[in-house]
Design a protein around this motif. Structure first.
Motif, PDB file in Angstrom:
ATOM      1  N   LYS A 103       4.901  -6.214  14.593  1.00  0.00           N
ATOM      2  CA  LYS A 103       4.498  -7.335  13.723  1.00  0.00           C
ATOM      3  C   LYS A 103       3.289  -6.990  12.856  1.00  0.00           C
ATOM      4  O   LYS A 103       2.873  -7.804  12.028  1.00  0.00           O
ATOM      5  N   ARG A 104       2.717  -5.821  13.049  1.00  0.00           N
ATOM      6  CA  ARG A 104       1.434  -5.492  12.404  1.00  0.00           C
ATOM      7  C   ARG A 104       1.480  -5.567  10.871  1.00  0.00           C
ATOM      8  O   ARG A 104       0.550  -6.036  10.235  1.00  0.00           O
ATOM      9  N   GLU A 105       2.581  -5.055  10.256  1.00  0.00           N
ATOM     10  CA  GLU A 105       2.685  -5.129   8.797  1.00  0.00           C
ATOM     11  C   GLU A 105       3.682  -6.248   8.485  1.00  0.00           C
ATOM     12  O   GLU A 105       4.871  -6.127   8.792  1.00  0.00           O
ATOM     13  N   VAL A 106       3.172  -7.295   7.880  1.00  0.00           N
ATOM     14  CA  VAL A 106       3.942  -8.539   7.779  1.00  0.00           C
ATOM     15  C   VAL A 106       5.211  -8.405   6.947  1.00  0.00           C
ATOM     16  O   VAL A 106       6.285  -8.862   7.348  1.00  0.00           O
ATOM     17  N   ASP A 107       5.128  -7.750   5.784  1.00  0.00           N
ATOM     18  CA  ASP A 107       6.312  -7.622   4.929  1.00  0.00           C
ATOM     19  C   ASP A 107       7.399  -6.823   5.639  1.00  0.00           C
ATOM     20  O   ASP A 107       8.591  -7.133   5.554  1.00  0.00           O
ATOM     21  N   PHE A 108       6.961  -5.774   6.325  1.00  0.00           N
ATOM     22  CA  PHE A 108       7.895  -4.927   7.058  1.00  0.00           C
ATOM     23  C   PHE A 108       8.582  -5.738   8.156  1.00  0.00           C
ATOM     24  O   PHE A 108       9.805  -5.734   8.292  1.00  0.00           O
ATOM     25  N   PHE A 109       7.777  -6.460   8.916  1.00  0.00           N
ATOM     26  CA  PHE A 109       8.305  -7.286  10.003  1.00  0.00           C
ATOM     27  C   PHE A 109       9.330  -8.289   9.480  1.00  0.00           C
ATOM     28  O   PHE A 109      10.437  -8.406  10.005  1.00  0.00           O
ATOM     29  N   GLU A 110       8.961  -8.965   8.409  1.00  0.00           N
ATOM     30  CA  GLU A 110       9.876  -9.981   7.874  1.00  0.00           C
ATOM     31  C   GLU A 110      11.119  -9.345   7.265  1.00  0.00           C
ATOM     32  O   GLU A 110      12.219  -9.876   7.367  1.00  0.00           O
ATOM     33  N   LEU A 231      12.507  -4.351  -2.937  1.00  0.00           N
ATOM     34  CA  LEU A 231      11.979  -3.086  -2.429  1.00  0.00           C
ATOM     35  C   LEU A 231      12.179  -2.973  -0.920  1.00  0.00           C
ATOM     36  O   LEU A 231      12.391  -3.970  -0.230  1.00  0.00           O
ATOM     37  N   PHE A 232      12.084  -1.743  -0.420  1.00  0.00           N
ATOM     38  CA  PHE A 232      12.014  -1.495   1.022  1.00  0.00           C
ATOM     39  C   PHE A 232      10.853  -2.317   1.561  1.00  0.00           C
ATOM     40  O   PHE A 232       9.791  -2.380   0.939  1.00  0.00           O
ATOM     41  N   PRO A 233      11.022  -2.940   2.744  1.00  0.00           N
ATOM     42  CA  PRO A 233       9.950  -3.812   3.257  1.00  0.00           C
ATOM     43  C   PRO A 233       8.605  -3.078   3.365  1.00  0.00           C
ATOM     44  O   PRO A 233       8.520  -2.056   4.030  1.00  0.00           O
ATOM     45  N   GLY A 234       7.603  -3.591   2.677  1.00  0.00           N
ATOM     46  CA  GLY A 234       6.271  -2.994   2.737  1.00  0.00           C
ATOM     47  C   GLY A 234       5.999  -1.965   1.644  1.00  0.00           C
ATOM     48  O   GLY A 234       4.909  -1.409   1.574  1.00  0.00           O
ATOM     49  N   ALA A 235       7.001  -1.703   0.786  1.00  0.00           N
ATOM     50  CA  ALA A 235       6.864  -0.644  -0.219  1.00  0.00           C
ATOM     51  C   ALA A 235       6.274  -1.161  -1.527  1.00  0.00           C
ATOM     52  O   ALA A 235       6.283  -2.352  -1.796  1.00  0.00           O
ATOM     53  N   ILE A 257      10.333   6.462  -1.047  1.00  0.00           N
ATOM     54  CA  ILE A 257       9.588   5.211  -1.071  1.00  0.00           C
ATOM     55  C   ILE A 257       8.086   5.459  -1.106  1.00  0.00           C
ATOM     56  O   ILE A 257       7.561   6.207  -0.282  1.00  0.00           O
ATOM     57  N   ASN A 258       7.449   4.835  -2.080  1.00  0.00           N
ATOM     58  CA  ASN A 258       5.996   4.888  -2.177  1.00  0.00           C
ATOM     59  C   ASN A 258       5.439   3.656  -1.473  1.00  0.00           C
ATOM     60  O   ASN A 258       5.711   2.525  -1.889  1.00  0.00           O
ATOM     61  N   LEU A 259       4.688   3.872  -0.401  1.00  0.00           N
ATOM     62  CA  LEU A 259       4.180   2.745   0.391  1.00  0.00           C
ATOM     63  C   LEU A 259       2.773   2.333  -0.024  1.00  0.00           C
ATOM     64  O   LEU A 259       2.214   1.389   0.549  1.00  0.00           O
ATOM     65  N   GLY A 260       2.203   3.059  -0.982  1.00  0.00           N
ATOM     66  CA  GLY A 260       0.838   2.728  -1.385  1.00  0.00           C
ATOM     67  C   GLY A 260      -0.088   2.772  -0.179  1.00  0.00           C
ATOM     68  O   GLY A 260      -0.024   3.697   0.631  1.00  0.00           O
ATOM     69  N   GLN A 261      -0.933   1.742  -0.035  1.00  0.00           N
ATOM     70  CA  GLN A 261      -1.865   1.716   1.105  1.00  0.00           C
ATOM     71  C   GLN A 261      -1.597   0.535   2.033  1.00  0.00           C
ATOM     72  O   GLN A 261      -2.411   0.241   2.905  1.00  0.00           O
ATOM     73  N   LYS A 262      -0.455  -0.135   1.852  1.00  0.00           N
ATOM     74  CA  LYS A 262      -0.212  -1.336   2.653  1.00  0.00           C
ATOM     75  C   LYS A 262      -0.129  -1.037   4.144  1.00  0.00           C
ATOM     76  O   LYS A 262      -0.752  -1.706   4.964  1.00  0.00           O
ATOM     77  N   PHE A 263       0.656  -0.012   4.492  1.00  0.00           N
ATOM     78  CA  PHE A 263       0.748   0.358   5.909  1.00  0.00           C
ATOM     79  C   PHE A 263      -0.578   0.948   6.393  1.00  0.00           C
ATOM     80  O   PHE A 263      -0.998   0.700   7.517  1.00  0.00           O
ATOM     81  N   ALA A 264      -1.207   1.751   5.535  1.00  0.00           N
ATOM     82  CA  ALA A 264      -2.482   2.373   5.933  1.00  0.00           C
ATOM     83  C   ALA A 264      -3.492   1.295   6.314  1.00  0.00           C
ATOM     84  O   ALA A 264      -4.240   1.431   7.283  1.00  0.00           O
ATOM     85  N   ARG A 265      -3.498   0.199   5.556  1.00  0.00           N
ATOM     86  CA  ARG A 265      -4.424  -0.898   5.876  1.00  0.00           C
ATOM     87  C   ARG A 265      -4.000  -1.623   7.152  1.00  0.00           C
ATOM     88  O   ARG A 265      -4.830  -1.942   8.005  1.00  0.00           O
TER      89      ARG A 265
END
Lengths: 480, 480
Positions: A103-110, A231-235, A257-265
């Motif tokens: 659940k840590r990364e919300v967009d990915f989880f959803e 986009l791919f969830p979180g991308a 897929i470019n994930l930027g810094q969303k997962f890193a954060r």
């Protein structure tokens, strides 16, 4: 709507029949082989050639049988070699992910909410302390672990990969090799970068890497940039490699897929830079499905007789048939090819009950690129009779030049595979896809989707067979 | 209680120091390296050498980091090569098994009841139509599918294998590489035979195959026949390969299982024999865990400085360190070893910040069998300085014979690994195991178990290091 014309790249133009030397002693009619093969053919041939088993009692789940598993392994090795040659290191991560971590990364989880599968109790009925998510892809466990291991800019860029089973219980229809609920062989790469610029450069290298794999396999593709609303969830940005199958449906072959810094954060992937500041990493992930690669190879290269396998990945490159199938001739054939064709994956058919005709059919259906026939005449004259899987031209060649002649026929097969695949994909695109001059405008794209019953695939950014003028247009089609 | 004396097989006696030619210019004290390494050492070294990550937030689950994943891959390839050379064909089966199918063989179902994991709903909360068992091992799906595919004696014996993740949520304590809940790399072979005699013959071949693998890896083992009251669920006879770790606990390295016809009857695996009668197949399965193989290699071969890797499976066989670490010397070293040691997995340490001393420590800890040192003197005189990971003998050798000298040191390492492992296993056995003159008598064995706090491991049927007179005795110990 744009009419798409095929334009095979010059480097792929196949060898002509006259390029195959050796006295041609027979030629079956090329016209007898129909390359216009449909969905029924696809589903029949993957069963008859024993690629996968299609009646497994879980929907969307297909075991690989030995012939299919060998083909899969050769493809897996091709992918791994290219990843390692460009600095990716292997890892092997578990499939079990704690729900709280997931659940840590919300967009990915959803994004994965509708399709991820949970394991929450034991067969005995006992509940686990925490439900476990079965990986739909491995961002979460990998980023959690590497966040603990990365501390300095000296460790970056860090590029890792694995080929594993992943679980995606989508509600849509399933199809063997094409749409799976347990994806058996998913290759995923994950990259941690020091800067946005470094991430951009590696993004482009990943696109080139996948281009190289599909160019090598003679699979036509279009690279599309995904709509920002899909986009791919979180991308933050996606490129998809797609092809179009003869049934008109679009198959996603790979994505970058470019994930930027969303997962890193979300996962606190931080490092101390050379300036001693602590910064968040920039991340990429890219994936290529071996299962779908096989689907494309089977369907786009095959013909009415069955599979035609790319010689570089075929489990058997040369099959040897003794005529008549007498034990003594089988042994003679085995000795002859052992010395003449030692560099190839050769299978000597040593069955002494089946007729040569039965064997020809059997090995043609399984797509073996070159057949060798050995009879008394061949043994007496130190020759082999070669037959290719594309034009079925039969020629007797001296043992001393057999390896070279086999290689020439394999090159003929490679060229024919490309021609066939381009013909099939171009026709399917022309009939079933739309190419429009549109920008990324959600309203306009959705209007097209609704009116034509298609999905927005994205903006064309590259291809190995489409004319240059297609770049920049918006592509629509029906997805697998 | 039998005192067990070690008896390394003559073929394993290591090369003596004097067997390594080249002018020895320095020798560190062998005594400085302590091979008496315990559980704390094991848990520290697998972290520091980056084999696995040990703080993953699911109990009993450990991701492989790149160095560990490369070691695992080399071992996997060794196992696959030997299986294929003896006629086993690859398959790739899914991990999801319908609960109703899993119940088909009653003993198997009940045996795995306490440890199998269920997936029964999606992350969204939606329940699946039927709960799915996550494979604890793949008898059920494989036998169900091959029951549909096998029809004639001509297809037998059929031998298939795969390396996959399996799930066993046991209640006992977990430990990295030793006792896992998601076993990452489990290699399982499954065999279908025409007759009981054929099954018996292949059972013995499988025992020889596993013997060959562990002999090659220089791991001492005892083969025990399991007590009839403690068989693999559904089996009629089990052989286990076990070793004893320095903490005195017994590790199961592999097992070979005769399934008789129980599964064949439950899954209707039938074939028409040459006499036209329809018969049930006779089945075997055998498994070898790559994870546990790594645990044994790490612990039994390592010393107080860290890992010592068997040269045949080491991710890096030769590491090259420039002294001093200047870019120009690094490049010179790269050129020299590229030509002289092209046949080896060589890594050139091109870091120009760290000191040679730091690097020596780093690569020793990771178990690289041979180190090459290159300085101005070596470049000027076309020589390399070689140091082995066991005796740390330093010798300058001409480039022209470098490959041969490296090979000689690797053979020295192989021999030392065997000696170390036998010393460790023998000592642990002497201290913590019991070897008694007993038959398979449940009452008597349970009395021993209770009195001494051990498990009945089984009757000794073979070993690569125990004296012949141990065969036939009953072995007891504490299991991992």
């Amino acid at each position: 709507m744009g009419a798409l014309t095929s334009r095979p790249d010059a480097t792929y133009i196949s060898a002509r029949p006259s390029d195959v030397s050796g006295g041609i002693i027979a030629r079956q009619e090329y016209a007898k082989v129909d390359i216009n093969v449909g969905k029924d053919w696809f589903e029949r041939i993957i069963v008859e050639a024993e690629i996968v088993y299609t009646r497994y009692p879980v929907k969307g789940v297909y075991p690989y049988l030995p012939y299919g598993a060998k083909l899969a392994r050769n493809l897996e090795e091709l992918v791994h070699e290219r990843l390692e040659a460009s600095g990716h290191e292997p890892i092997v991560f578990p499939s079990l992910i704690p729900l709280s971590l997931f659940k840590r990364e919300v967009d990915f989880f959803e994004g994965f909410m509708p399709e991820a599968l949970l394991a929450s109790r034991k067969l005995s009925g006992e509940e686990l302390e925490e439900p476990l998510v079965l990986r739909p892809t491995s961002e979460v466990p990998i980023y959690h672990v590497f966040a603990q291991l990365i501390s300095s800019y000296r460790q970056l860029p860090l590029k890792v990969y694995q080929t594993v089973n992943v679980y995606r219980i989508e509600t849509r229809a399933t199809a063997p090799l094409l749409r799976l609920r347990e994806v058996t062989l998913f290759n995923e790469a994950h990259v941690f970068c020091r800067s946005e610029g470094e991430a951009r450069r590696i993004f482009e290298e990943a696109v080139e890497l996948y281009r190289g794999i599909y160019d090598h396999l003679r699979i036509p593709y279009v690279i599309v940039k995904s709509p920002p609303w899909d986009l791919f969830p979180g991308a933050v940005e996606n490129y998809d490699f797609i092809t179009v199958l003869p049934d008109g449906k679009v198959l996603e072959l790979a994505s970058v897929i470019n994930l930027g810094q969303k997962f890193a954060r979300a996962f606190k992937v931080r490092f101390q830079d050379v300036d001693e500041e602590v910064k968040y990493a920039w991340q990429l992930c890219y994936g290529i499905g071996i299962d779908r690669m096989i689907a494309a190879l089977v369907w786009l290269h095959g013909d009415s007789r069955g599979l035609v396998l790319h010689p570089d990945v075929a489990p058997i490159q040369v099959v040897v048939v003794a005529i008549p199938p007498e034990p003594e001739l089988v042994e003679g054939a085995r000795g002859a090819v052992a010395s003449a064709l030692s560099g190839y994956r050769v299978h000597v058919d040593d069955d002494t009950q089946r007729t040569p005709g039965w064997k020809f059919y059997y090995w043609e259906q399984r797509g073996v690129p070159v057949r060798v026939e050995v009879g008394r005449r061949e043994l007496a004259s130190s020759t082999l009779t070669l037959v290719d899987r594309v034009r079925f031209e039969k020629a007797r060649v001296p043992l001393s030049s057999a390896a070279e002649e086999v290689e020439r026929r394999m090159e003929l097969v490679r060229g024919a595979l490309w021609e066939r695949a381009v013909t099939k994909v171009s026709e399917a695109l022309r009939k079933r896809a739309l190419l429009l001059d549109l920008d990324f405008d959600r309203g306009e794209c959705e209007a097209v989707e609704e009116e034509r019953g298609v999905s927005t695939l994205g903006k064309v950014v590259g291809s190995n067979f489409l004319p240059e003028e297609c770049v920049g247009k918006m592509l629509f089609g029906k997805k697998y």
